[in-house]
Design a protein around this motif. Structure first.
Motif, PDB file in Angstrom:
ATOM      1  N   ILE B 157       0.848  -1.201   0.000  1.00 54.19           N
ATOM      2  CA  ILE B 157       0.000   0.000   0.000  1.00 54.19           C
ATOM      3  C   ILE B 157       0.877   1.244   0.000  1.00 54.19           C
ATOM      4  CG2 ILE B 157      -1.748   1.307   1.274  1.00 54.19           C
ATOM      5  CD1 ILE B 157      -2.740  -1.288   2.461  1.00 54.19           C
ATOM      6  N   MET B 158       1.863   1.252   0.900  1.00 51.02           N
ATOM      7  CA  MET B 158       2.732   2.428   1.004  1.00 51.02           C
ATOM      8  C   MET B 158       3.558   2.620  -0.256  1.00 51.02           C
ATOM      9  SD  MET B 158       4.109   2.528   4.867  1.00 51.02           S
ATOM     10  CE  MET B 158       3.162   3.294   6.150  1.00 51.02           C
ATOM     11  N   GLN B 159       4.024   1.500  -0.833  1.00 50.22           N
ATOM     12  CA  GLN B 159       4.832   1.630  -2.054  1.00 50.22           C
ATOM     13  C   GLN B 159       3.980   2.199  -3.189  1.00 50.22           C
ATOM     14  OE1 GLN B 159       6.542  -2.290  -2.331  1.00 50.22           O
ATOM     15  NE2 GLN B 159       8.568  -1.536  -1.751  1.00 50.22           N
ATOM     16  N   ALA B 160       2.733   1.750  -3.278  1.00 53.68           N
ATOM     17  CA  ALA B 160       1.863   2.225  -4.359  1.00 53.68           C
ATOM     18  C   ALA B 160       1.552   3.706  -4.199  1.00 53.68           C
ATOM     19  CB  ALA B 160       0.575   1.415  -4.376  1.00 53.68           C
ATOM     20  N   GLN B 161       1.464   4.179  -2.949  1.00 56.78           N
ATOM     21  CA  GLN B 161       1.088   5.581  -2.740  1.00 56.78           C
ATOM     22  C   GLN B 161       2.243   6.549  -2.924  1.00 56.78           C
ATOM     23  OE1 GLN B 161      -0.835   5.371   1.036  1.00 56.78           O
ATOM     24  NE2 GLN B 161      -2.825   4.953   0.126  1.00 56.78           N
ATOM     25  N   GLY B 162       3.463   6.071  -2.819  1.00 51.86           N
ATOM     26  CA  GLY B 162       4.605   6.956  -3.010  1.00 51.86           C
ATOM     27  C   GLY B 162       4.712   8.001  -1.924  1.00 51.86           C
ATOM     28  N   ASN B 163       5.556   9.005  -2.145  1.00 54.36           N
ATOM     29  CA  ASN B 163       5.846   9.997  -1.107  1.00 54.36           C
ATOM     30  C   ASN B 163       5.215  11.350  -1.350  1.00 54.36           C
ATOM     31  OD1 ASN B 163       7.448   8.156   0.166  1.00 54.36           O
ATOM     32  ND2 ASN B 163       9.356   8.910  -0.729  1.00 54.36           N
ATOM     33  N   ASP B 164       4.523  11.502  -2.486  1.00 55.24           N
ATOM     34  CA  ASP B 164       4.038  12.823  -2.889  1.00 55.24           C
ATOM     35  C   ASP B 164       3.247  13.548  -1.795  1.00 55.24           C
ATOM     36  OD1 ASP B 164       5.204  12.696  -5.306  1.00 55.24           O
ATOM     37  OD2 ASP B 164       3.372  13.053  -6.462  1.00 55.24           O
ATOM     38  N   GLN B 165       2.277  12.848  -1.213  1.00 56.31           N
ATOM     39  CA  GLN B 165       1.417  13.524  -0.232  1.00 56.31           C
ATOM     40  C   GLN B 165       2.201  13.915   1.016  1.00 56.31           C
ATOM     41  OE1 GLN B 165      -2.551  11.875   0.386  1.00 56.31           O
ATOM     42  NE2 GLN B 165      -2.321  10.734  -1.507  1.00 56.31           N
ATOM     43  N   GLU B 166       3.123  13.059   1.432  1.00 56.66           N
ATOM     44  CA  GLU B 166       3.943  13.386   2.604  1.00 56.66           C
ATOM     45  C   GLU B 166       4.839  14.594   2.295  1.00 56.66           C
ATOM     46  OE1 GLU B 166       3.386  10.249   1.788  1.00 56.66           O
ATOM     47  OE2 GLU B 166       2.626   9.314   3.623  1.00 56.66           O
ATOM     48  N   GLU B 167       5.395  14.595   1.080  1.00 55.54           N
ATOM     49  CA  GLU B 167       6.268  15.718   0.712  1.00 55.54           C
ATOM     50  C   GLU B 167       5.467  17.013   0.642  1.00 55.54           C
ATOM     51  OE1 GLU B 167       8.391  14.587  -2.836  1.00 55.54           O
ATOM     52  OE2 GLU B 167       9.967  13.639  -1.640  1.00 55.54           O
ATOM     53  N   ALA B 168       4.256  16.921   0.102  1.00 52.92           N
ATOM     54  CA  ALA B 168       3.403  18.113   0.049  1.00 52.92           C
ATOM     55  C   ALA B 168       3.161  18.620   1.469  1.00 52.92           C
ATOM     56  CB  ALA B 168       2.085  17.784  -0.645  1.00 52.92           C
ATOM     57  N   ALA B 169       2.904  17.695   2.393  1.00 55.83           N
ATOM     58  CA  ALA B 169       2.608  18.090   3.772  1.00 55.83           C
ATOM     59  C   ALA B 169       3.797  18.803   4.411  1.00 55.83           C
ATOM     60  CB  ALA B 169       2.225  16.862   4.599  1.00 55.83           C
ATOM     61  N   VAL B 170       5.006  18.278   4.223  1.00 57.39           N
ATOM     62  CA  VAL B 170       6.150  18.919   4.883  1.00 57.39           C
ATOM     63  C   VAL B 170       6.467  20.279   4.259  1.00 57.39           C
ATOM     64  CG1 VAL B 170       7.193  16.826   5.817  1.00 57.39           C
ATOM     65  CG2 VAL B 170       7.921  17.639   3.578  1.00 57.39           C
ATOM     66  N   THR B 171       6.240  20.428   2.945  1.00 57.08           N
ATOM     67  CA  THR B 171       6.494  21.761   2.363  1.00 57.08           C
ATOM     68  C   THR B 171       5.504  22.780   2.935  1.00 57.08           C
ATOM     69  OG1 THR B 171       5.079  21.363   0.447  1.00 57.08           O
ATOM     70  CG2 THR B 171       7.417  20.912   0.162  1.00 57.08           C
ATOM     71  N   MET B 172       4.345  22.302   3.396  1.00 55.62           N
ATOM     72  CA  MET B 172       3.376  23.233   3.994  1.00 55.62           C
ATOM     73  C   MET B 172       3.634  23.452   5.473  1.00 55.62           C
ATOM     74  SD  MET B 172      -0.160  22.335   2.129  1.00 55.62           S
ATOM     75  CE  MET B 172       0.166  20.700   1.583  1.00 55.62           C
ATOM     76  N   GLY B 173       4.712  22.836   5.982  1.00 58.04           N
ATOM     77  CA  GLY B 173       5.102  23.130   7.358  1.00 58.04           C
ATOM     78  C   GLY B 173       4.781  22.046   8.362  1.00 58.04           C
ATOM     79  N   ALA B 174       4.237  20.906   7.914  1.00 61.98           N
ATOM     80  CA  ALA B 174       3.897  19.849   8.868  1.00 61.98           C
ATOM     81  C   ALA B 174       5.161  19.156   9.353  1.00 61.98           C
ATOM     82  CB  ALA B 174       2.967  18.839   8.203  1.00 61.98           C
ATOM     83  N   ASN B 175       5.237  18.855  10.651  1.00 60.72           N
ATOM     84  CA  ASN B 175       6.389  18.099  11.143  1.00 60.72           C
ATOM     85  C   ASN B 175       6.148  16.600  10.934  1.00 60.72           C
ATOM     86  OD1 ASN B 175       4.811  17.120  13.298  1.00 60.72           O
ATOM     87  ND2 ASN B 175       5.333  18.901  14.568  1.00 60.72           N
ATOM     88  N   GLY B 176       7.114  15.781  11.328  1.00 62.90           N
ATOM     89  CA  GLY B 176       7.036  14.346  11.059  1.00 62.90           C
ATOM     90  C   GLY B 176       5.782  13.702  11.624  1.00 62.90           C
ATOM     91  N   TRP B 177       5.465  14.016  12.883  1.00 62.64           N
ATOM     92  CA  TRP B 177       4.316  13.405  13.525  1.00 62.64           C
ATOM     93  C   TRP B 177       3.005  13.862  12.869  1.00 62.64           C
ATOM     94  CZ3 TRP B 177       2.329   9.576  15.841  1.00 62.64           C
ATOM     95  CH2 TRP B 177       1.101   9.686  16.480  1.00 62.64           C
ATOM     96  N   GLN B 178       2.914  15.189  12.587  1.00 65.53           N
ATOM     97  CA  GLN B 178       1.700  15.710  11.936  1.00 65.53           C
ATOM     98  C   GLN B 178       1.494  15.061  10.571  1.00 65.53           C
ATOM     99  OE1 GLN B 178       2.882  19.851  12.112  1.00 65.53           O
ATOM    100  NE2 GLN B 178       1.258  20.354  13.544  1.00 65.53           N
ATOM    101  N   THR B 179       2.610  14.878   9.855  1.00 69.86           N
ATOM    102  CA  THR B 179       2.526  14.256   8.533  1.00 69.86           C
ATOM    103  C   THR B 179       2.016  12.825   8.667  1.00 69.86           C
ATOM    104  OG1 THR B 179       4.382  15.600   7.821  1.00 69.86           O
ATOM    105  CG2 THR B 179       3.841  13.715   6.451  1.00 69.86           C
ATOM    106  N   PHE B 180       2.563  12.093   9.636  1.00 74.35           N
ATOM    107  CA  PHE B 180       2.129  10.707   9.826  1.00 74.35           C
ATOM    108  C   PHE B 180       0.659  10.658  10.220  1.00 74.35           C
ATOM    109  CE2 PHE B 180       1.391   7.045  12.611  1.00 74.35           C
ATOM    110  CZ  PHE B 180       1.631   6.035  11.692  1.00 74.35           C
ATOM    111  N   TYR B 181       0.289  11.477  11.183  1.00 74.75           N
ATOM    112  CA  TYR B 181      -1.065  11.395  11.741  1.00 74.75           C
ATOM    113  C   TYR B 181      -2.138  11.890  10.755  1.00 74.75           C
ATOM    114  CZ  TYR B 181      -4.921  11.844  14.990  1.00 74.75           C
ATOM    115  OH  TYR B 181      -6.139  11.716  15.592  1.00 74.75           O
TER     116      TYR B 181
END
Lengths: 348, 267
Positions: B157-181
């Motif tokens: 599941i994680m491999q299919a989804q890639g990192n795009d959404q997580e990367e988008a979240a961190v560029t908007m200022g989310a920290n690691g935990w916020q990105t995960f949650y």
């Protein structure tokens, strides 16, 4: 926000993605990194965002070194090719996300998100889910989302790459108008030369991790600095010519005189629309025969054989072609009105 | 389809007959055996204090194993799907190890490691810690046997989804935990629930590895499956079938939950 990039380098195992790249972007400027896939342009963008860290080099924003600052603190808005919208959140929540993680109050962030939704022309879609929008709408939401935390710099990574040609054109002029309105410093990555030429104040053409040319769109097109730029931006006839008596020749065509040793090998590029085609012989016109005609809409593409082994492509406005009665096998006369000559180091 | 009607019927018939033989008939036997002397008697058997202790131990064990393997599964899936690092292929192979090693062998490994004569035995004895023939051993053996379930479910599941959404979240200022949650967890939640259901079912039903390390101390280190075996060996067939029914209910419940979760995840 202005940016200064100095001697940036990035390797991925044994592949050099970015090789000594330096450039500047001024406040409110719209700059495009143009190049084929694998040229390193996206990596440059990701380095500036902080999504990758460089092996060496300096990234300065407003005179401050941000090379080692984490991505969250760089105040950049990033738009991805495949939108990267949060699928489980409504459009409004997507746009408000950057404000939410900063602890902005719900009422404030939702008002701001609605304002941005209005800015990108999608008012009223706030409760929809990303899957209920078209590709073009999704990309506009992605842009609104990137703008929400009020970044000082907007980074667009092939933002229209996943859209069809017509929509791409539409969004392009929309983006240009939006930039004129909000005046946000913007860096766009694209492989689409039309996009680069139409949108940018300045274009950086990249190839194999290096910048080949940095210039205004017109100059990129009219005065390509390297052979790569000449070939990549716009269509060209590429021919390998030789120098005789100080003059560059390719078959019956002559491209002017240069101070280079006789026998030197040179490469000549000239654009099909810089070939003048006439049905009557005139001064300095070289005779040839039309070997094929391709209808392209506003223009016709003619393949003209000058003599054995020397065939060139010319683009002629469709009206002119009809008026002149161009047809297969017709004898015509050509002259090249503008050409770009590149000298290679070796000699023949 | 070009197959004729009778061909289709034969194929479906074979599948149903097979299913009946290996699934429905045994399940029927279990429930039938449990109810042989009536509902009241079955109820009485389940209320036996030793049976109660086995059920309680199984629940306690699951309450420890499931969260631990949940954390392990998410960490392993996250690191394999999102990062490139030295030894990634080895880690992926190791995650599958419990699938390929016989549970009895894995139980034996822990006896050799933690037992009185084992590698760490003298040290454990000196510190008065008992692992083998005690609850810690049961937990460790079950942890080992069940650790691929969540990771295996999440990696694709994680491999299919890639990192795009997580990367988008961190560029908007989310920290690691916020990105995960806010980003990663909602995207993987159905796969995660599915993995946990399978993990829980396997943890509660594990026999081989637990049998080797538990020591079968009645009322103390017996889990439900071990208790079934003891009752059966003592010719208390009704009791054995009654307790087995609990596991059967758990299996059926798991199956239903699986179907429901899968349906949700596809929406």
């Amino acid at each position: 926000m202005n940016i200064k990039i100095e001697h940036l380098r990035k390797n991925f195992s044994d592949f050099t993605a970015v090789n000594d790249v330096s450039f500047t972007v001024s406040e409110s400027e719209f700059v495009t990194l143009l190049g084929p896939s694998g040229s390193g342009k996206s990596t440059v963008l990701r380095l500036i965002a902080g999504l990758e860290s460089p092996d060496s080099g300096i990234i300065e924003v407003n005179g401050e070194d941000v090379t080692r600052i984490p991505v969250q603190e760089r105040k950049v808005g990033f738009v991805f090719q495949h939108y990267a919208l949060f699928r489980h959140m409504s459009i409004l929540d997507n746009i408000a996300f950057g404000l939410k993680v900063r602890g902005v109050k719900r009422s404030v962030r939702e008002a701001k998100a609605k304002e941005l939704l209005h800015l990108v022309g999608l008012s009223g879609l706030d409760r929809r889910m990303p899957t209920q929008l078209s590709g073009g709408q999704r990309q506009r939401v992605a842009l609104a989302r990137a703008l929400a935390p009020e970044p000082g710099l907007l980074l667009l990574d092939e933002p229209f790459g996943a859209l069809d040609a017509r929509l791409r054109k539409e969004l392009r002029s929309w983006l240009k108008k939006l930039h004129e309105r909000i005046k946000l410093t913007t860096l766009l990555v694209t492989h689409d030369q039309e996009e680069a030429l139409e949108l940018s104040d300045k274009v950086l053409v990249m190839n194999q991790g290096r910048i080949e040319q940095e210039a205004a769109p017109q100059a990129i097109f009219d005065k390509p600095a390297t052979e790569f730029v000449a070939a990549f931006v716009g269509e060209t006839n590429r021919v390998e010519a030789i120098v005789q008596d100080g003059e560059v020749y390719w078959g019956p065509l002559r491209f002017g005189s240069y101070y280079v040793p006789d026998g030197s090998k040179v490469t000549v590029h000239f654009r099909p629309n810089d070939v003048y085609v006439a049905s009557q012989p005139g001064e300095a016109h070289t005779a040839g025969v039309i070997r094929s005609i391709l209808f392209l809409g506003a223009t016709e593409s003619l393949e003209i054989e000058l003599d054995k082994g020397h065939t060139i492509t010319a683009h002629v406005p469709t009206g002119v072609a009809a008026q002149s009665g161009f047809h297969l096998g017709k004898e015509v006369y050509v002259s090249v009105t503008r050409s770009h000559i590149f000298f290679s180091l070796g000699s023949a | 389809m070009t197959e004729s009607t009778w061909m289709r019927r034969v194929l479906i018939g074979i599948a149903l007959a097979f299913l009946g033989l290996v699934l429905i008939v045994p399940l029927g036997t279990v429930f039938g055996g449990a109810l042989e002397k009536g509902f009241a008697n079955a109820f009485h058997e389940v209320q036996d204090p030793i049976t109660g202790a086995a059920i309680l131990l199984t629940l306690k064990m699951a309450a420890v194993v499931v969260p631990l393997n949940l954390i392990f599964g998410i960490s392993a899936a996250w690191s394999i799907a999102k990062f490139d690092f030295f030894g990634k292929k080895i880690l992926m192979t190791l995650i599958d190890l419990p699938f390929t090693v016989s549970p009895v062998v894995s139980g034996l490994i822990f006896v050799l490691l933690f037992g009185a004569q084992g590698l760490l035995g003298p040290w454990l004895a000196a510190h008065d810690i008992q692992v083998i023939f005690a609850i810690p051993g049961i937990i460790i053996a079950t942890l080992f046997v069940t650790f691929p379930y969540v990771a295996r479910e999440l990696i694709p599941i994680m491999q299919a989804q890639g990192n795009d959404q997580e990367e988008a979240a961190v560029t908007m200022g989310a920290n690691g935990w916020q990105t995960f949650y806010h980003v990663t967890l909602p995207n993987i939640r159905w796969g995660l629930i599915y993995g946990v259901i399978l993990l829980n079912a396997r943890a509660m039903g594990e026999f081989g590895a637990v049998s080797v390390v538990s020591g079968h101390v009645r009322g103390l280190t017996n889990t439900i499956p071990l208790h079934v075996e003891i009752l059966y060996n003592e010719y208390n067939l009704v009791g054995a079938f009654c307790v087995a029914s609990i596991l059967a209910f758990l299996a059926i419940g798991t199956l239903i939950a699986k179907v429901l979760v899968k349906k949700q995840g596809e929406l």
